[in-house]
Design an enzyme around this catalytic site. Structure first.
Site, PDB file in Angstrom:
ATOM      1  CB  CYS A  14      28.488  23.752  56.429  1.00  0.00           C
ATOM      2  SG  CYS A  14      29.439  23.394  54.964  1.00  0.00           S
ATOM      3  CG  HIS A  28      30.455  26.596  58.687  1.00  0.00           C
ATOM      4  ND1 HIS A  28      31.133  25.414  58.816  1.00  0.00           N
ATOM      5  CD2 HIS A  28      30.377  26.853  57.349  1.00  0.00           C
ATOM      6  CE1 HIS A  28      31.443  24.965  57.606  1.00  0.00           C
ATOM      7  NE2 HIS A  28      30.997  25.821  56.711  1.00  0.00           N
ATOM      8  CG  ASN A  76      33.997  24.781  54.733  1.00  0.00           C
ATOM      9  OD1 ASN A  76      33.526  23.960  55.525  1.00  0.00           O
ATOM     10  ND2 ASN A  76      33.251  25.454  53.886  1.00  0.00           N
TER      11      ASN A  76
HETATM   12  O1  UT7 Z   1      30.630  25.825  53.819  1.00  0.00           O
HETATM   13  C1  UT7 Z   1      30.272  25.974  52.480  1.00  0.00           C
HETATM   14  C2  UT7 Z   1      30.017  27.347  52.156  1.00  0.00           C
HETATM   15  N1  UT7 Z   1      30.945  27.904  51.249  1.00  0.00           N
HETATM   16  C3  UT7 Z   1      31.526  29.059  51.524  1.00  0.00           C
HETATM   17  O2  UT7 Z   1      31.395  29.565  52.581  1.00  0.00           O
HETATM   18  C4  UT7 Z   1      32.270  29.780  50.448  1.00  0.00           C
HETATM   19  C5  UT7 Z   1      31.884  31.211  50.436  1.00  0.00           C
HETATM   20  N2  UT7 Z   1      32.637  31.953  49.474  1.00  0.00           N
HETATM   21  C6  UT7 Z   1      33.940  32.258  49.602  1.00  0.00           C
HETATM   22  O3  UT7 Z   1      34.563  31.905  50.581  1.00  0.00           O
HETATM   23  C7  UT7 Z   1      34.574  33.121  48.542  1.00  0.00           C
HETATM   24  O4  UT7 Z   1      33.576  33.538  47.631  1.00  0.00           O
HETATM   25  C8  UT7 Z   1      35.726  32.444  47.775  1.00  0.00           C
HETATM   26  C9  UT7 Z   1      36.918  32.262  48.694  1.00  0.00           C
HETATM   27  C10 UT7 Z   1      35.263  31.127  47.207  1.00  0.00           C
HETATM   28  C11 UT7 Z   1      36.188  33.332  46.615  1.00  0.00           C
HETATM   29  O5  UT7 Z   1      36.528  34.602  47.109  1.00  0.00           O
HETATM   30  P1  UT7 Z   1      35.924  35.903  46.418  1.00  0.00           P
HETATM   31  O6  UT7 Z   1      36.484  37.067  47.106  1.00  0.00           O
HETATM   32  O7  UT7 Z   1      34.431  35.757  46.407  1.00  0.00           O
HETATM   33  O8  UT7 Z   1      36.529  35.823  44.988  1.00  0.00           O
HETATM   34  P2  UT7 Z   1      35.772  35.810  43.580  1.00  0.00           P
HETATM   35  O9  UT7 Z   1      35.091  34.512  43.377  1.00  0.00           O
HETATM   36  O10 UT7 Z   1      34.993  37.074  43.422  1.00  0.00           O
HETATM   37  O11 UT7 Z   1      36.997  35.903  42.612  1.00  0.00           O
HETATM   38  C12 UT7 Z   1      37.868  37.057  42.585  1.00  0.00           C
HETATM   39  C13 UT7 Z   1      39.085  36.704  41.752  1.00  0.00           C
HETATM   40  C14 UT7 Z   1      38.726  36.002  40.441  1.00  0.00           C
HETATM   41  O12 UT7 Z   1      39.639  36.444  39.441  1.00  0.00           O
HETATM   42  P3  UT7 Z   1      39.193  37.547  38.373  1.00  0.00           P
HETATM   43  O13 UT7 Z   1      37.991  36.969  37.674  1.00  0.00           O
HETATM   44  O14 UT7 Z   1      38.861  38.773  39.168  1.00  0.00           O
HETATM   45  O15 UT7 Z   1      40.391  37.667  37.523  1.00  0.00           O
HETATM   46  C15 UT7 Z   1      39.029  34.563  40.766  1.00  0.00           C
HETATM   47  O16 UT7 Z   1      39.369  33.820  39.602  1.00  0.00           O
HETATM   48  O17 UT7 Z   1      39.909  35.818  42.488  1.00  0.00           O
HETATM   49  C16 UT7 Z   1      40.228  34.704  41.660  1.00  0.00           C
HETATM   50  N3  UT7 Z   1      40.466  33.553  42.507  1.00  0.00           N
HETATM   51  C17 UT7 Z   1      41.676  33.219  42.936  1.00  0.00           C
HETATM   52  N4  UT7 Z   1      42.879  33.772  42.766  1.00  0.00           N
HETATM   53  C18 UT7 Z   1      43.931  33.186  43.339  1.00  0.00           C
HETATM   54  C19 UT7 Z   1      39.555  32.650  42.971  1.00  0.00           C
HETATM   55  N5  UT7 Z   1      40.175  31.724  43.715  1.00  0.00           N
HETATM   56  C20 UT7 Z   1      41.489  32.043  43.699  1.00  0.00           C
HETATM   57  C21 UT7 Z   1      42.631  31.475  44.274  1.00  0.00           C
HETATM   58  N6  UT7 Z   1      43.834  32.071  44.088  1.00  0.00           N
HETATM   59  N7  UT7 Z   1      42.576  30.372  45.048  1.00  0.00           N
END
Ligand code: UT7
Length: 325
Positions: free
Chosen positions: A113, A252, A282
């Site tokens: 990216c 980005h 993204n």
């Molecule tokens: O350009 C490439 C670079 N990539 C990025 O910039 C990505 C950077 N990271 C992110 O944007 C975030 O980490 C994510 C959007 C991928 C995830 O958000 P988060 O706040 O870090 O969530 P998490 O991974 O800590 O997950 C929290 C909860 C989990 O459930 P439990 O284990 O607490 O029950 C996930 O399973 O949110 C859950 N979860 C979702 N729930 C509903 C993860 N994705 C989803 C979803 N819908 N789409």
């Protein structure tokens, strides 16, 4: 020494749209979660028979037209992608053929990216040394073809797009200061595997498809906020400027929360930030040039404005550039 200046930009997004209601229909998620945790509402998705070079060619033609040059004026085409049509030939060579840019050398590079800012820095070197006069940077990805649509943590984020810019030798000020870097210690934080057989990597993926994109979201977020804020501050300080001199920042577009935290760390307000995240998600390296071309079209950037472009991504990599438009 000639300055390197962007003289034309162009963007392209495919027609098909996956909105949050569609994402709700394929994985266990909700519009409320996606908007609150990412800021994305829609992503554009390439047709089944539409690939990186097809989209790249459209964006490149727009940038060339807006630059007021012809493909024959191009000395070099560089193309950033993580979803190439082929391992060889490079996508840049296919685009060179599609454009009829017979005078241009061509190669691909991969900074994920961070690809657009990295491309600006590459182009600047060739122009500053006097080797080339017109360099075309193209960023294009069909991330949807590398997305695991059973993994709710990644599939809600990604979309497809292409963005391009012509960088030319100029007497006017253009690309002023730049910064780029890599942290290979975080190499496995975002992965999509090619030939490498790695059981652990394959097992991490819900659909066990090794080329699909996997990432450690939380650690990427932490890296992104610091990398984008620090690189932006560095290019401004190096130019002897302050945020008051900067009219627009195009970051980005990975996640609204990342942008929000980075902006707070930079100490600026969001009215200086241009976002397309809601509409496209993204789209990897093309996020910045697509946003840049929309900002230009909307009159958000005027001649003489100073703007900061800043990206981060897989690698892990980052890059920032301060430009005078
Ligand atoms: O350009 C490439 C670079 N990539 C990025 O910039 C990505 C950077 N990271 C992110 O944007 C975030 O980490 C994510 C959007 C991928 C995830 O958000 P988060 O706040 O870090 O969530 P998490 O991974 O800590 O997950 C929290 C909860 C989990 O459930 P439990 O284990 O607490 O029950 C996930 O399973 O949110 C859950 N979860 C979702 N729930 C509903 C993860 N994705 C989803 C979803 N819908 N789409």
């Amino acid at each position: 020494m000639a300055n390197a200046k962007i003289i034309g930009v162009g963007g392209y997004v495919p027609e098909k749209v996956y909105d949050n209601a569609y994402m709700e229909s394929i994985v266990d998620t909700s519009d409320e979660w996606i908007v609150r945790r990412t800021g994305v509402k829609e992503r554009h998705i390439s047709a089944d028979n539409e690939y990186t070079t097809d989209m790249a060619t459209i964006a490149a033609k727009k940038a060339i037209k807006n630059a007021g040059i012809t493909p024959l004026d191009l000395d070099l085409i560089i193309l950033a992608t993580v979803t190439p049509d082929y391992f060889t030939p490079s996508c840049a060579c296919v685009v060179q053929r599609n454009l009829g840019a017979v005078n241009a050398a061509a190669f691909d590079y991969n900074a994920a990216c961070s690809g657009f800012v990295t491309g600006l820095i590459i182009a600047k070197q060739f122009i500053n040394t006097g080797m080339y006069k017109h360099v075309l940077i193209v960023c294009a990805d069909v991330l949807s073809k590398a997305t695991d649509y059973t993994d709710r943590a990644t599939c809600v984020l990604f979309g497809d797009a292409a963005g391009a810019a012509v960088v030319a030798a100029s007497e006017e000020t253009g690309i002023m200061t730049t910064d780029m870097g890599a942290d290979g210690e975080g190499a496995l934080a975002i992965t999509s595997l090619a030939f490498r057989d790695d059981e652990e990597e394959t097992e991490k993926r819900i659909a066990h498809r090794k080329e699909s994109i996997w990432m450690a979201g939380q650690s990427v977020m932490k890296f992104a906020v610091k990398a984008m804020a620090d690189a932006s501050i560095k290019v401004i300080e190096e130019a002897g400027l302050t945020w008051d001199d900067i009219s627009l920042v195009i970051p980005h577009q990975a996640n609204y929360r990342i942008v929000d935290s980075a902006v707070k760390r930079m100490g600026i307000t969001e009215d200086k930030v241009f976002l397309t995240l809601e509409k496209y998600g993204n789209t990897s390296a093309s996020c910045i040039p697509v946003a840049l071309s929309e900002a230009v079209e909307q009159g958000r950037i005027k001649k003489g404005d100073k703007i900061v472009l800043v990206g981060f991504g897989g690698g892990l990599t980052w890059g920032a550039a301060l430009l005078e438009w």
